[in-house]
Design a protein around this motif. Sequence first.
Motif, PDB file in Angstrom:
ATOM      1  N   CYS A   9     -53.109  16.566 -40.420  1.00  0.00           N
ATOM      2  CA  CYS A   9     -53.801  17.201 -41.434  1.00  0.00           C
ATOM      3  C   CYS A   9     -52.749  17.936 -42.350  1.00  0.00           C
ATOM      4  N   HIS A  12     -50.659  15.164 -44.381  1.00  0.00           N
ATOM      5  CA  HIS A  12     -51.099  14.203 -44.825  1.00  0.00           C
ATOM      6  C   HIS A  12     -52.545  14.791 -45.533  1.00  0.00           C
ATOM      7  N   ASP A  14     -54.012  15.123 -48.279  1.00  0.00           N
ATOM      8  CA  ASP A  14     -54.635  14.333 -49.188  1.00  0.00           C
ATOM      9  C   ASP A  14     -55.290  12.963 -48.832  1.00  0.00           C
ATOM     10  N   LYS A  15     -54.990  12.714 -47.692  1.00  0.00           N
ATOM     11  CA  LYS A  15     -55.378  11.294 -46.960  1.00  0.00           C
ATOM     12  C   LYS A  15     -56.329  11.435 -45.990  1.00  0.00           C
ATOM     13  N   VAL A  16     -56.348  12.578 -45.150  1.00  0.00           N
ATOM     14  CA  VAL A  16     -57.430  12.661 -44.071  1.00  0.00           C
ATOM     15  C   VAL A  16     -58.718  13.189 -44.561  1.00  0.00           C
ATOM     16  N   SER A  17     -59.650  12.788 -43.555  1.00  0.00           N
ATOM     17  CA  SER A  17     -61.265  13.146 -43.611  1.00  0.00           C
ATOM     18  C   SER A  17     -61.310  13.861 -42.380  1.00  0.00           C
ATOM     19  N   ASP A 143     -60.237   1.074 -41.169  1.00  0.00           N
ATOM     20  CA  ASP A 143     -59.390   2.395 -41.326  1.00  0.00           C
ATOM     21  C   ASP A 143     -58.855   3.028 -40.029  1.00  0.00           C
ATOM     22  N   SER A 155     -58.563   8.252 -41.753  1.00  0.00           N
ATOM     23  CA  SER A 155     -57.544   7.927 -42.823  1.00  0.00           C
ATOM     24  C   SER A 155     -57.998   6.504 -43.053  1.00  0.00           C
ATOM     25  N   THR A 156     -57.571   6.207 -44.367  1.00  0.00           N
ATOM     26  CA  THR A 156     -57.867   4.788 -45.159  1.00  0.00           C
ATOM     27  C   THR A 156     -56.133   3.969 -44.513  1.00  0.00           C
ATOM     28  N   GLU A 157     -55.161   4.979 -44.453  1.00  0.00           N
ATOM     29  CA  GLU A 157     -53.941   4.166 -44.076  1.00  0.00           C
ATOM     30  C   GLU A 157     -53.512   4.714 -42.648  1.00  0.00           C
ATOM     31  N   LEU A 159     -51.327   6.708 -40.300  1.00  0.00           N
ATOM     32  CA  LEU A 159     -50.443   7.976 -40.409  1.00  0.00           C
ATOM     33  C   LEU A 159     -49.189   7.803 -39.527  1.00  0.00           C
TER      34      LEU A 159
END
Length: 160
Positions: A9, A12, A14-17, A143, A155-157, A159
């Motif tokens: 978290c 990243h 900007d990348k995680v939900s 994802d 995350s869409t990518e 990690l």
Amino acid sequence: MTFVTCDLCDEHADKVSVVTGLNWFSYGGRQAFGGEIVTVKCFEDNSRVKEQLATDGKGKVLVVDGGGSLRNALIGDMIAENAVSNGWEGVIIYGACRDVRELAKLDLGVVTLGCVPIKSVRRGEGQLNIDVTFGGVTFRPGDFVYADANGVISSTEALL
Ligand SMILES: O=C([O-])CC(=O)C(=O)O
């Protein structure tokens, strides 16, 4: 796979939900796990869960939207043992499990809302690989998801 979701978290942001508002329990022998998302949506019927965990799961995590029901268990030791045999990284269930002592011995991540001793019905119901949403996060097949004792993130990518 060794990681801490807190670090992911931080690194990243900007990348995680991040799943919030749910009180997860970790029952599996693997404490930190992650991988590509496969989803099942079902309600008190684990037909699709059993089917999926009988297929190759290397690098994958099964994310199950069980509607939050704690009235029966969507996974137990037999299905979980099969998941280990098929290389699954872990299972995240918005619902319940059972056979917790056995689950703790398996090399599999198992994160659920709780446990209950009664088994699921199996009427062949449930949907595979559709978007599922709980705890404020939509989990999309393909994802990535990461889980440990701190929580669950997607995350869409990849990690890691
Ligand atoms: O069979 C089921 O539905 C769940 C269970 O108890 C197991 O996996 O051992």
